[in-house]
Each structure stands twice: as structure tokens, then as C-alpha cells.
Design a protein around this motif. Structure first.
Motif, PDB file in Angstrom:
ATOM      1  N   GLY A 181       0.882  -1.262  -0.189  1.00 56.56           N
ATOM      2  CA  GLY A 181      -0.039   0.044   0.043  1.00 56.56           C
ATOM      3  C   GLY A 181       0.961   1.285  -0.027  1.00 56.56           C
ATOM      4  O   GLY A 181       0.325   2.176  -0.625  1.00 56.56           O
ATOM      5  N   TYR A 182       1.885   1.299   0.496  1.00 56.31           N
ATOM      6  CA  TYR A 182       2.870   2.581   0.821  1.00 56.31           C
ATOM      7  C   TYR A 182       4.216   1.816   1.020  1.00 56.31           C
ATOM      8  O   TYR A 182       4.574   1.006   1.700  1.00 56.31           O
ATOM      9  N   VAL A 183       5.341   2.426   0.250  1.00 56.96           N
ATOM     10  CA  VAL A 183       6.691   2.154   0.331  1.00 56.96           C
ATOM     11  C   VAL A 183       7.388   3.461   0.534  1.00 56.96           C
ATOM     12  O   VAL A 183       7.224   4.297  -0.306  1.00 56.96           O
ATOM     13  N   SER A 184       8.484   3.489   1.444  1.00 61.90           N
ATOM     14  CA  SER A 184       9.345   4.685   1.518  1.00 61.90           C
ATOM     15  C   SER A 184      10.368   4.575   0.464  1.00 61.90           C
ATOM     16  O   SER A 184      11.050   3.667   0.319  1.00 61.90           O
ATOM     17  N   THR A 185      10.849   5.672  -0.099  1.00 61.16           N
ATOM     18  CA  THR A 185      12.237   5.973  -0.771  1.00 61.16           C
ATOM     19  C   THR A 185      13.382   5.169   0.123  1.00 61.16           C
ATOM     20  O   THR A 185      13.985   4.410  -0.756  1.00 61.16           O
ATOM     21  N   ASP A 186      13.663   5.390   1.138  1.00 59.22           N
ATOM     22  CA  ASP A 186      14.525   4.785   2.003  1.00 59.22           C
ATOM     23  C   ASP A 186      14.524   3.341   2.038  1.00 59.22           C
ATOM     24  O   ASP A 186      15.521   2.554   1.896  1.00 59.22           O
ATOM     25  N   ASP A 187      13.395   2.806   2.291  1.00 60.01           N
ATOM     26  CA  ASP A 187      13.047   1.090   2.436  1.00 60.01           C
ATOM     27  C   ASP A 187      13.710   0.797   0.908  1.00 60.01           C
ATOM     28  O   ASP A 187      14.156  -0.279   0.766  1.00 60.01           O
ATOM     29  N   LEU A 188      13.223   1.496  -0.247  1.00 59.14           N
ATOM     30  CA  LEU A 188      13.637   1.290  -1.632  1.00 59.14           C
ATOM     31  C   LEU A 188      15.133   1.043  -1.984  1.00 59.14           C
ATOM     32  O   LEU A 188      15.466   0.102  -2.549  1.00 59.14           O
ATOM     33  N   PHE A 199      16.874  -2.175  -2.826  1.00 53.02           N
ATOM     34  CA  PHE A 199      17.640  -2.510  -4.180  1.00 53.02           C
ATOM     35  C   PHE A 199      19.115  -2.069  -4.080  1.00 53.02           C
ATOM     36  O   PHE A 199      19.724  -2.440  -5.308  1.00 53.02           O
ATOM     37  N   ASP A 200      19.535  -1.692  -2.969  1.00 54.13           N
ATOM     38  CA  ASP A 200      20.885  -1.502  -3.055  1.00 54.13           C
ATOM     39  C   ASP A 200      21.382  -0.404  -3.844  1.00 54.13           C
ATOM     40  O   ASP A 200      22.348  -0.750  -4.822  1.00 54.13           O
ATOM     41  N   VAL A 201      20.619   0.664  -4.317  1.00 56.38           N
ATOM     42  CA  VAL A 201      21.084   1.663  -5.260  1.00 56.38           C
ATOM     43  C   VAL A 201      20.931   3.000  -4.529  1.00 56.38           C
ATOM     44  O   VAL A 201      20.583   3.163  -3.358  1.00 56.38           O
TER      45      VAL A 201
END
Length: 253
Positions: A18-25, A29-31
Motif C-alpha cells: 500500500g505504501y513504500v518509503s524511498t529509504d526502504d526502496l 535494491f541497494d541503489v
């Protein structure tokens, strides 16, 4: 990881959480944060997600993307799907063509056919099909929706219900992962349902972005579709749902 693969994984995460944070992404993905922000902006431009401060969520299920934007989204894929679909329509057939940019792609792809009889509530499709003198085009009556040339209303519903045609070409805004067919406008949905009920064979072409996309009005289920054309492997839950139906699936690469 390729960008297209990362985009798909981001979409899967947004749909499931439902929601994902930029930090978590970034961590997942380690980018770099810049890479994730660029990914999110591109997905938001395609209306696949909705950007929020610090992350992303699913797009609105109550408002569709503007018609002019939808016209150019996945256009190459829509044209390929349309060509695959019309290969199953013989010359001399009768058919409904629904509202939507993919049904309009089907209208363009039909121009090499002969002697078709077409009932439509789509002004844009009718304008495309007028190029063929051997086509007989019958327009449904009703209220014209200014933003996309769709015709809807009680008069449209009554008109469509008078016919029984060989094929019904329908357009859909989203397909839920349980196999539900979804759209945004209740009045438009009732006309789609009438087309499906009054067609001997119902055909649906959808690009991969429609799977898992939310919309607020239920049209029906994939089990009511006789032939489904899409450009990517089906999500596992959709494939499982279709095992219990007679729907034929054609993957168009």
C-alpha cells in the motif's frame, strides 16, 4: 538489476504494502536515492503509482488517467495486441467496439478487413472506421462524454441491448489480482456489461500495466471473457483464476 525489472518489483511492493518509503526502496535494491526517485517519478508519470513525500502509494481508484495521456501510454503494445486480436475476426463479421484507447487501436487494426458491421459507443473508433466504405457503422445514442468521445447513458444501454453480435471488443481500466474486471465510471460499466451480455464472443486486449491496477467499479470477471490478449506473462493469481474458466489466453510479445 535492469530498470524494467526494478520497476516491476517496485510496483509489486506498492501493491502488496500500500505504501513504500524511498529509504526502504534504496535499502531493498541497494541503489542510490537518486535512482529510486527517478524510478518513482517515471512510474508516477505512467500513473502506475502516486508519489507522496518520502515514498509512493497506489494510484487513485476513483479517477482515471486523462484520455490524452492514456492515448500514448503503451501505444506500441496496444497496437501489437490489436493486430493479434483482429486476426481472430473474419471478414463479414458483426461486432461491438467499446470505449477506450485499446478498442480504438483495434479499430485501426480492422481497416484491412472487409464488409464488417460495427456497433459502437466510441466516437473516436467510429471516426477511424469511417475510412472504409464497405463497413457499416452504427452509432449508439446517448450523452457524449467530452473528454474522450465516449457515449453513455440509459439510451446507450437500451440501444446496445437491441443487438446480438458475433464479437464484443471491450476496454477495461484495471484487472484485480483475483480476476475482477474494474473501471471508473458506473454508467460506462453498465454499457460494457451490456456489450458482454450481447456478444457471442467477448474479446479483451490489455497491456501488462492493467494487472493489479485499482478502479472502483466492478464490471465482471475474467471468466466472462472468451479471449484475452496481453503482452506479458500473467500474474500467478490471475493464471490460477483462469484455470477454472474457459478463457483462452494469447501472449503477444
Amino acid at each position: 538489476m535492469k530498470q524494467t525489472q526494478r520497476h516491476q518489483e517496485i510496483l509489486d511492493l506498492v501493491r502488496s504494502l500500500g505504501y513504500v518509503s524511498t529509504d526502504d526502496l534504496v535499502a531493498h535494491f541497494d541503489v542510490s536515492p537518486q535512482t529510486i526517485r527517478r524510478d518513482l517519478n517515471e512510474l508516477a508519470d505512467e500513473n502506475k503509482i502516486r508519489r507522496q513525500h518520502g515514498g509512493a502509494t497506489i494510484p487513485s481508484s476513483s479517477v482515471n488517467t486523462a484520455y490524452n495521456a492514456r492515448k500514448v501510454m503503451q501505444q506500441e503494445a496496444k497496437d501489437k495486441l490489436a493486430q493479434a486480436l483482429v486476426a481472430h475476426i473474419p471478414d463479414g463479421a458483426t461486432l461491438f467496439i467499446d470505449i477506450g484507447t485499446t478498442p480504438e487501436a483495434v479499430a485501426r487494426a480492422l481497416l484491412n478487413h472487409q464488409d464488417l458491421r460495427i456497433v459502437t459507443n466510441n466516437l473516436n473508433a467510429a471516426s477511424i472506421l469511417m475510412a472504409k466504405e464497405d463497413f457499416r457503422i452504427i452509432m449508439a445514442g446517448g450523452e457524449v462524454r467530452n473528454r474522450d468521445g465516449g457515449i453513455m447513458g440509459e439510451a446507450t444501454l437500451d440501444f446496445i441491448s437491441q443487438f446480438r453480435l458475433d464479437f464484443g471488443i471491450v476496454g477495461i481500466s484495471g484487472i484485480d489480482l483475483d480476476g475482477g474486471l474494474l473501471d471508473f465510471d458506473y454508467h460506462e460499466v453498465r454499457v460494457k456489461q451490456a456489450i458482454m451480455e450481447n456478444s457471442r464472443s467477448v474479446m479483451l486486449a490489455v497491456d501488462h500495466t492493467k494487472f493489479g491496477r485499482s478502479a472502483m467499479v466492478n464490471v465482471g470477471t475474467l471468466g466472462q471473457i472468451d479471449m484475452l490478449f496481453t503482452n506479458a506473462d500473467l500474474p500467478d493469481s490471475i493464471r490460477s483464476h483462469l484455470q477454472h474458466t474457459d478463457t483462452q489466453v494469447e501472449i503477444v510479445r
